[in-house]
Design an enzyme around this catalytic site. Structure first.
Site, mmCIF file in Angstrom:
data_model
loop_
_atom_site.group_PDB
_atom_site.id
_atom_site.type_symbol
_atom_site.label_atom_id
_atom_site.label_comp_id
_atom_site.label_asym_id
_atom_site.label_seq_id
_atom_site.Cartn_x
_atom_site.Cartn_y
_atom_site.Cartn_z
ATOM 1 N N CYS A 128 0.820 -1.215 0.000
ATOM 2 C CA CYS A 128 0.000 0.000 0.000
ATOM 3 C C CYS A 128 0.853 1.264 0.000
ATOM 4 C CB CYS A 128 -0.917 -0.026 1.216
ATOM 5 S SG CYS A 128 -1.933 1.453 1.389
ATOM 6 N N GLY A 179 -5.085 6.011 5.420
ATOM 7 C CA GLY A 179 -5.216 5.921 6.873
ATOM 8 C C GLY A 179 -6.083 4.769 7.335
ATOM 9 N N GLU A 180 -5.937 4.435 8.609
ATOM 10 C CA GLU A 180 -6.716 3.348 9.212
ATOM 11 C C GLU A 180 -7.780 3.989 10.108
ATOM 12 O OE1 GLU A 180 -7.245 -0.083 9.190
ATOM 13 O OE2 GLU A 180 -8.684 0.631 10.660
ATOM 14 N N SER A 211 -13.885 0.893 6.227
ATOM 15 C CA SER A 211 -13.020 -0.230 5.909
ATOM 16 C C SER A 211 -11.870 -0.273 6.913
ATOM 17 C CB SER A 211 -12.465 -0.050 4.492
ATOM 18 O OG SER A 211 -11.525 -1.057 4.216
ATOM 19 N N LEU A 235 -9.060 -7.884 3.812
ATOM 20 C CA LEU A 235 -8.556 -9.193 4.249
ATOM 21 C C LEU A 235 -7.253 -9.552 3.518
ATOM 22 C CD1 LEU A 235 -9.390 -11.498 6.182
ATOM 23 C CD2 LEU A 235 -10.352 -12.654 4.183
ATOM 24 N N ASN A 310 -3.493 -2.697 -8.002
ATOM 25 C CA ASN A 310 -3.029 -1.538 -8.765
ATOM 26 C C ASN A 310 -1.549 -1.339 -8.503
ATOM 27 O OD1 ASN A 310 -5.017 -0.087 -10.280
ATOM 28 N ND2 ASN A 310 -6.041 0.377 -8.348
ATOM 29 N N CYS A 353 -5.091 4.099 -3.101
ATOM 30 C CA CYS A 353 -4.978 5.196 -2.145
ATOM 31 C C CYS A 353 -3.523 5.532 -1.857
ATOM 32 C CB CYS A 353 -5.705 4.847 -0.861
ATOM 33 S SG CYS A 353 -5.015 3.422 -0.012
HETATM 34 N N1 SAH Z 1 -6.791 1.295 6.314
HETATM 35 C C1 SAH Z 1 -8.083 0.849 5.934
HETATM 36 C C2 SAH Z 1 -8.786 1.853 5.094
HETATM 37 C C3 SAH Z 1 -8.095 2.137 3.769
HETATM 38 S S1 SAH Z 1 -8.914 1.191 2.605
HETATM 39 C C4 SAH Z 1 -7.994 -0.489 5.252
HETATM 40 O O1 SAH Z 1 -6.885 -0.901 4.928
HETATM 41 O O2 SAH Z 1 -9.024 -1.115 5.089
HETATM 42 C C5 SAH Z 1 -7.834 1.146 1.277
HETATM 43 C C6 SAH Z 1 -8.097 -0.115 0.523
HETATM 44 O O3 SAH Z 1 -7.304 -0.114 -0.671
HETATM 45 C C7 SAH Z 1 -7.671 -1.318 1.345
HETATM 46 O O4 SAH Z 1 -8.536 -2.392 1.127
HETATM 47 C C8 SAH Z 1 -6.315 -1.559 0.788
HETATM 48 O O5 SAH Z 1 -5.888 -2.834 1.072
HETATM 49 C C9 SAH Z 1 -6.527 -1.274 -0.681
HETATM 50 N N2 SAH Z 1 -5.275 -1.022 -1.408
HETATM 51 C C10 SAH Z 1 -4.139 -0.498 -0.940
HETATM 52 N N3 SAH Z 1 -3.210 -0.452 -1.916
HETATM 53 C C11 SAH Z 1 -3.792 -0.976 -3.015
HETATM 54 C C12 SAH Z 1 -3.336 -1.202 -4.338
HETATM 55 N N4 SAH Z 1 -2.124 -0.878 -4.704
HETATM 56 N N5 SAH Z 1 -4.202 -1.760 -5.213
HETATM 57 C C13 SAH Z 1 -5.454 -2.069 -4.855
HETATM 58 N N6 SAH Z 1 -5.939 -1.869 -3.608
HETATM 59 C C14 SAH Z 1 -5.112 -1.331 -2.698
HETATM 60 FE FE1 SF4 Z 2 -2.777 -0.950 5.308
HETATM 61 FE FE2 SF4 Z 2 -5.084 0.404 4.996
HETATM 62 FE FE3 SF4 Z 2 -2.928 1.609 6.082
HETATM 63 FE FE4 SF4 Z 2 -2.903 1.002 3.482
HETATM 64 S S1 SF4 Z 2 -4.279 2.450 4.487
HETATM 65 S S2 SF4 Z 2 -1.213 0.669 4.984
HETATM 66 S S3 SF4 Z 2 -4.076 -0.902 3.481
HETATM 67 S S4 SF4 Z 2 -4.050 -0.136 6.949
#
Ligand code: SAH
Ligand code: SF4
Length: 370
Positions: A128, A179-180, A211, A235, A310, A353
């Site tokens: 991410c 962000g989380e 999420s 997940l 992505n 993101c």
């Molecule tokens: N932190 C929370 C909220 C952010 S959601 C969470 O992780 O759920 C952002 C979503 O985009 C998450 O499901 C994450 O795993 C997904 N994501 C992050 N990088 C990505 C990428 N390169 N391609 C597709 N999905 C991605």
């Molecule tokens: Fe992981 Fe969600 Fe933070 Fe990206 S935004 S590092 S997917 S917890």
């Protein structure tokens, strides 16, 4: 950054008490709320039906800010990405996604906005972009809900009277930006409460989805909250072995604990949850992984959203070939699970993101270094 609290982080009860202290009639608070949420005011002077003396009194007690659009990417009625600059110069992103009428059989003017809750992210998921440069700070409630208002303001200005100043562009919200959210729970919930409230954004709770990467205490807190927001779990791995490898949060909250918290949420809310599963070639997309994922989804009565990965600049991960993605979806369906394969919109505009911010931060750093 202004030392004053922002007025959109103040709850209406506090404002009512304050207006009583100032000997202002109660209807003035309603006028103010209308300016803040329906008219998305960005300056006190816009509030033309409030007496000047009251506006001055407010300006001494509160700041009034909306995120400033630094970049807007995308064109026409496609996915658009907004890079915002906040009052302290921090950058965050939102993504505006038009509803696909063919997909939902719905009115085509509906839009989903994906919003951010922190500057950066401390959770460090391997794939991410949001976490690549670490965590900087939590967003305040007004910075979270301000993303929605600023997009609507941008739209009203752009469409020049085609929409009334108060008409709503955004019908759904997903908290899936940078962000989380569970790590900034109080501010996120304050923001969502305001976006949902009749005096605020008026967006139905069922149209708001949070999420999380699997922060178990946050899931349990959300289950106990009277508000009926939806829940999605990032997940991305159906076994601890895979999740441990790509998501450090799993070492603290392994799948058994996560599943127990999800079951608790489903029991309390009587609502289905969604399992988000990015397909990453060579990591979690092997057909053998479909069986444990289907078992977990059946156990939780959850549906599964498959998203081909992505690419992120600087990271080695790739999405599988399209037929492999389809085969994975089919294997889940054969296992009795409702699965959608989102062939990602906005793939071309750094839709994952955190990417636009990361690139811009690096460009700014380069310019500063010259
Ligand atoms: N932190 C929370 C909220 C952010 S959601 C969470 O992780 O759920 C952002 C979503 O985009 C998450 O499901 C994450 O795993 C997904 N994501 C992050 N990088 C990505 C990428 N390169 N391609 C597709 N999905 C991605
Ligand atoms: Fe992981 Fe969600 Fe933070 Fe990206 S935004 S590092 S997917 S917890």
């Amino acid at each position: 950054m202004s030392a004053l609290p922002d007025i959109r982080s103040a709850d209406p009860e506090t404002l009512r008490a304050r207006f009583r202290d100032w000997s202002q009639p109660a209807y003035r608070v309603d006028q103010l709320l209308h300016w803040l949420y329906a008219r998305r005011a960005a300056a006190w002077d816009e509030m033309s039906n409030l007496p000047r003396a009251l506006r001055e009194q407010l300006a001494v007690a509160y700041s009034l800010t909306l995120p400033q659009a630094l970049r807007v990417q995308g064109a026409g009625d496609t996915t658009r990405k907004f890079l915002w600059r906040l009052a302290d110069g921090s950058l965050v992103e939102s993504v505006l996604i038009p509803a696909n009428p063919a997909l939902y059989g719905d009115r085509s003017d509906r839009h989903t906005l994906c919003i951010s809750t922190q500057v950066g992210c401390a959770y460090g998921c391997q794939f991410c972009a949001s976490g690549l440069d670490g965590w900087k700070r939590n967003l305040q409630a007004h910075e979270i809900l301000g993303q929605v208002l600023a997009v609507e303001r941008w739209n009203a200005e752009r469409s020049e009277g085609a929409h009334s100043e108060t008409s709503r562009l955004i019908s759904n919200i997903v908290v899936m930006g940078m962000g989380e959210p569970m790590a900034n729970y109080a501010q996120v919930m304050d923001a969502l409460r305001a976006l949902n409230a009749p005096w605020g954004g008026g967006i139905g709770a069922r149209k708001i989805t949070l999420s999380t990467s699997g922060v178990v205490p946050g899931i349990r807190k959300l289950a106990d909250d009277p508000l009926q927001f939806r829940l999605a779990i990032s997940l991305h791995g159906a076994t601890d072995e895979i999740r441990d490898r790509i998501m450090p949060v799993n070492r603290k909250h392994p799948i058994a604990d996560l599943a127990a918290a999800c079951r608790y949420y489903v029991e309390r809310k009587g609502k289905m949850i969604t399992l988000e599963y990015i397909l990453i070639a060579g990591v979690n997309a092997d057909p053998a992984q479909a069986a444990p994922l289907a078992a977990l989804a059946r156990d939780l009565h959850a549906k599964v959203n498959l998203i081909p990965y992505n690419r992120v600049e600087g990271l080695p991960w790739e999405r599988p070939a399209e037929p492999d993605c389809r085969a994975f979806a089919e294997a889940l369906r054969a296992g009795g699970v409702t699965a959608t394969l989102r062939l990602e919109k906005g793939h071309d505009i750094d839709a994952a993101c955190g990417q636009l911010r990361l690139r811009t931060e690096r460009e700014i750093a380069q310019v500063a270094a010259v």
